[in-house]
Design a protein around this motif. Structure first.
Motif, PDB file in Angstrom:
ATOM      1  N   THR A 193       0.829  -1.210   0.000  1.00  0.00           N
ATOM      2  CA  THR A 193       0.000   0.000   0.000  1.00  0.00           C
ATOM      3  C   THR A 193       0.860   1.256   0.000  1.00  0.00           C
ATOM      4  OG1 THR A 193      -1.712  -1.217   1.194  1.00  0.00           O
ATOM      5  CG2 THR A 193      -1.880   1.186   1.208  1.00  0.00           C
ATOM      6  N   ASP A 194       1.944   1.245   0.768  1.00  0.00           N
ATOM      7  CA  ASP A 194       2.856   2.389   0.794  1.00  0.00           C
ATOM      8  C   ASP A 194       3.391   2.681  -0.605  1.00  0.00           C
ATOM      9  OD1 ASP A 194       2.658   2.551   3.605  1.00  0.00           O
ATOM     10  OD2 ASP A 194       4.461   1.318   3.905  1.00  0.00           O
ATOM     11  N   LEU A 195       3.872   1.629  -1.278  1.00  0.00           N
ATOM     12  CA  LEU A 195       4.462   1.818  -2.602  1.00  0.00           C
ATOM     13  C   LEU A 195       3.417   2.201  -3.636  1.00  0.00           C
ATOM     14  CD1 LEU A 195       7.061  -1.098  -2.702  1.00  0.00           C
ATOM     15  CD2 LEU A 195       7.459   1.334  -2.268  1.00  0.00           C
ATOM     16  N   PHE A 203       3.852   5.748  -5.665  1.00  0.00           N
ATOM     17  CA  PHE A 203       4.071   5.782  -7.110  1.00  0.00           C
ATOM     18  C   PHE A 203       2.778   5.911  -7.916  1.00  0.00           C
ATOM     19  CE2 PHE A 203       7.930   3.671  -5.512  1.00  0.00           C
ATOM     20  CZ  PHE A 203       8.868   4.544  -6.034  1.00  0.00           C
ATOM     21  N   ASP A 204       1.663   6.079  -7.219  1.00  0.00           N
ATOM     22  CA  ASP A 204       0.360   6.267  -7.850  1.00  0.00           C
ATOM     23  C   ASP A 204       0.035   5.139  -8.833  1.00  0.00           C
ATOM     24  OD1 ASP A 204      -2.069   7.555  -8.211  1.00  0.00           O
ATOM     25  OD2 ASP A 204      -1.333   8.786  -9.878  1.00  0.00           O
ATOM     26  N   ARG A 208      -2.294  -4.163  -7.453  1.00  0.00           N
ATOM     27  CA  ARG A 208      -2.343  -5.220  -8.469  1.00  0.00           C
ATOM     28  C   ARG A 208      -1.169  -5.084  -9.441  1.00  0.00           C
ATOM     29  NH1 ARG A 208      -7.444  -6.708 -12.405  1.00  0.00           N
ATOM     30  NH2 ARG A 208      -6.380  -8.392 -13.464  1.00  0.00           N
ATOM     31  N   ALA A 209      -0.841  -3.838  -9.834  1.00  0.00           N
ATOM     32  CA  ALA A 209       0.301  -3.614 -10.730  1.00  0.00           C
ATOM     33  C   ALA A 209       1.588  -4.074 -10.056  1.00  0.00           C
ATOM     34  CB  ALA A 209       0.397  -2.144 -11.123  1.00  0.00           C
ATOM     35  N   ILE A 210       1.731  -3.786  -8.787  1.00  0.00           N
ATOM     36  CA  ILE A 210       2.930  -4.201  -8.055  1.00  0.00           C
ATOM     37  C   ILE A 210       3.008  -5.725  -7.997  1.00  0.00           C
ATOM     38  CG2 ILE A 210       4.105  -4.148  -5.818  1.00  0.00           C
ATOM     39  CD1 ILE A 210       2.933  -1.287  -5.453  1.00  0.00           C
ATOM     40  N   LYS A 268      10.927   1.607  -8.870  1.00  0.00           N
ATOM     41  CA  LYS A 268      11.158   2.902  -9.517  1.00  0.00           C
ATOM     42  C   LYS A 268      11.807   2.699 -10.895  1.00  0.00           C
ATOM     43  CE  LYS A 268      12.969   7.447  -8.284  1.00  0.00           C
ATOM     44  NZ  LYS A 268      13.653   8.199  -7.230  1.00  0.00           N
ATOM     45  N   LEU A 269      12.792   1.807 -10.986  1.00  0.00           N
ATOM     46  CA  LEU A 269      13.430   1.491 -12.269  1.00  0.00           C
ATOM     47  C   LEU A 269      12.423   0.882 -13.242  1.00  0.00           C
ATOM     48  CD1 LEU A 269      16.818  -0.116 -11.126  1.00  0.00           C
ATOM     49  CD2 LEU A 269      16.528   2.040 -12.367  1.00  0.00           C
ATOM     50  N   THR A 270      11.578   0.015 -12.734  1.00  0.00           N
ATOM     51  CA  THR A 270      10.553  -0.628 -13.559  1.00  0.00           C
ATOM     52  C   THR A 270       9.612   0.417 -14.139  1.00  0.00           C
ATOM     53  OG1 THR A 270      10.674  -2.672 -12.273  1.00  0.00           O
ATOM     54  CG2 THR A 270       8.635  -2.279 -13.509  1.00  0.00           C
ATOM     55  N   LEU A 271       9.150   1.311 -13.304  1.00  0.00           N
ATOM     56  CA  LEU A 271       8.214   2.343 -13.765  1.00  0.00           C
ATOM     57  C   LEU A 271       8.889   3.314 -14.726  1.00  0.00           C
ATOM     58  CD1 LEU A 271       6.313   2.957 -10.417  1.00  0.00           C
ATOM     59  CD2 LEU A 271       5.549   1.631 -12.416  1.00  0.00           C
TER      60      LEU A 271
END
Length: 133
Positions: free
Chosen positions: A7-9, A13-14, A18-20, A52-55
């Motif tokens: 939830t924090d992440l 990262f908005d 589910r995406a995570i 962060k690298l993934t996004l």
């Protein structure tokens, strides 16, 4: 050591949890599990950076396999020069793809402009013919 929940992440990262979880399924993230039956995911600062690298890779339009290669490079800082060379290859390939797409788009836009011009001329002739009748 700082830790984060899913939830924090997601909030930071908005994106959705589910995406995570999807990125985790793709092998891009590997949080530890805590709580009953290992139900709760716990992300370290390292996993946060990997997300962060993934996004960033996603924002650049890189494929998941290219993003995974970048994340794997981050995980294993053995030979920075080889990693940077590999990253440059990925970027060059992606640049070439984007430049081809831009050329294709420019051709399509020129075709659309030609059709618009022809349609306007025909419409003007049709309107003019209707006024003289």
């Amino acid at each position: 050591m700082a830790t984060y929940t899913i939830t924090d992440l997601a909030r930071e990262f908005d994106i959705t949890p589910r995406a995570i979880r999807f990125y985790e399924d793709q092998g891009l993230l590997s949080p530890t599990r805590e709580g009953p039956s290992g139900r709760n995911r716990v992300y370290t600062a390292r996993e946060r950076t990997q997300l962060k690298l993934t996004l960033r890779g996603k924002r650049l339009g890189l494929s998941l396999s290219d993003i995974k290669s970048l994340v794997d490079m981050y995980r294993s800082p053995k030979d920075t020069e080889a990693q940077l060379q590999s990253f440059l290859v990925v970027l060059a390939r992606h640049r070439a793809s984007l430049e081809q797409q831009r050329e294709d788009i420019e051709v399509m836009l020129a075709e659309i402009s030609a059709h618009e011009d022809k349609s306007r001329r025909l419409l003007a002739l049709h309107t003019k013919a209707g006024q003289t009748a």
